[in-house]
Design a protein around this motif. Structure first.
Motif, mmCIF file in Angstrom:
data_model
loop_
_atom_site.group_PDB
_atom_site.id
_atom_site.type_symbol
_atom_site.label_atom_id
_atom_site.label_comp_id
_atom_site.label_asym_id
_atom_site.label_seq_id
_atom_site.Cartn_x
_atom_site.Cartn_y
_atom_site.Cartn_z
ATOM 1 N N GLN A 113 0.616 -1.126 0.098
ATOM 2 C CA GLN A 113 -0.083 -0.071 0.010
ATOM 3 C C GLN A 113 0.850 1.288 0.092
ATOM 4 N N LEU A 135 -10.736 5.912 1.200
ATOM 5 C CA LEU A 135 -10.913 4.664 1.161
ATOM 6 C C LEU A 135 -10.485 3.640 2.430
ATOM 7 N N GLU A 137 -8.962 0.421 3.122
ATOM 8 C CA GLU A 137 -8.336 -0.746 2.176
ATOM 9 C C GLU A 137 -8.744 -1.801 3.060
ATOM 10 N N GLN A 140 -12.114 -2.442 3.018
ATOM 11 C CA GLN A 140 -12.750 -2.563 1.496
ATOM 12 C C GLN A 140 -14.225 -1.872 1.367
ATOM 13 N N ARG A 160 -10.513 2.126 -5.904
ATOM 14 C CA ARG A 160 -9.180 2.188 -5.454
ATOM 15 C C ARG A 160 -8.345 2.818 -6.712
#
Length: 222
Positions: A113, A135, A137, A140, A160
């Motif tokens: 990331q 966002l 991650e 999700q 993303r």
């Protein structure tokens, strides 16, 4: 985001592929350094994970050839814990980061990331934010004004990518190349469906259509 994993340890490679796919990445896998030289240079990867102890051609030689040819894709090298000399040589050869084996899968996830954000000039962001959206991650999903908006796996992958490339015009073919691995059939009509689903959840003008060119993530919900 499409990643290349170059690792000759099959059990480890299987474990890494499954973990990365759960995190929404498309992953191609190679086990031989000679194959990696060509494929890493010819396919549009967003990041490469490279083991140094490879058959055919060492990871250091592979990396050196990539950099000599002008390949700027971020490369995360995997090394044995005790091999500090390899880590130094890898960084000198042009690696962007390294991870010592054995490692925790979450550490790999966070380093991936971080490298992807750094490559887009977002190194100071601990979370991915663009145009009013944040966002998550790990879960999700996406948040606006502190409110969670749930996404499917495909919607998450697409959003993303848009958020890592805000205000850029991205063609359907470009998106397909970066969202699917080399074995997956790429269908532009499926991309259109996912874009429309994101618009219904986030607002019609979040993703702008540029006729004959592709899409642009604008981030406006008005």
């Amino acid at each position: 985001m499409r990643l290349l994993l170059v690792e000759d340890n099959v059990p480890l490679a299987d474990e890494l592929i499954q973990g990365l796919q759960r995190q929404g990445y498309a992953v191609d896998w190679l086990a031989d350094g000679r194959d990696a030289v060509h494929q890493g240079s010819s396919e549009p990867y967003d990041l490469i994970i490279l083991d140094l102890g490879l058959p055919g051609l060492s990871g250091l030689d592979v990396l050196a050839q990539w950099r000599a040819s002008g390949l700027a894709t971020p490369v995360l090298i995997l090394t044995a814990r005790s091999s500090w000399a390899e880590r130094i040589e890898g960084l000198k050869a042009g690696a962007d980061d390294y991870l010592s084996k054995p490692f925790h899968p979450e550490e790999l996830q966070l380093r991936v990331q971080s490298l992807l954000r750094r490559a887009r000039g977002l190194a100071n962001q601990t979370t991915l934010e663009a145009a009013g959206l944040q966002l998550d991650e790990g879960r999700q999903c996406v948040m606006r004004d502190g409110v969670d908006i749930q996404l499917t796996a495909a919607e998450f992958r697409l959003l993303r990518y848009f958020m890592l490339h805000p205000q850029q015009i991205l063609s359907k073919s470009h998106l397909a190349e970066h969202l699917y691995d080399g074995e997956t059939e790429r269908d532009s009509n499926v991309l259109e469906v996912h874009v429309n689903h994101l618009r219904r959840k986030l607002g019609r003008s979040v993703i702008e259509t540029r006729r004959g060119q592709g899409y642009r993530y604008a981030g406006s919900s008005e």
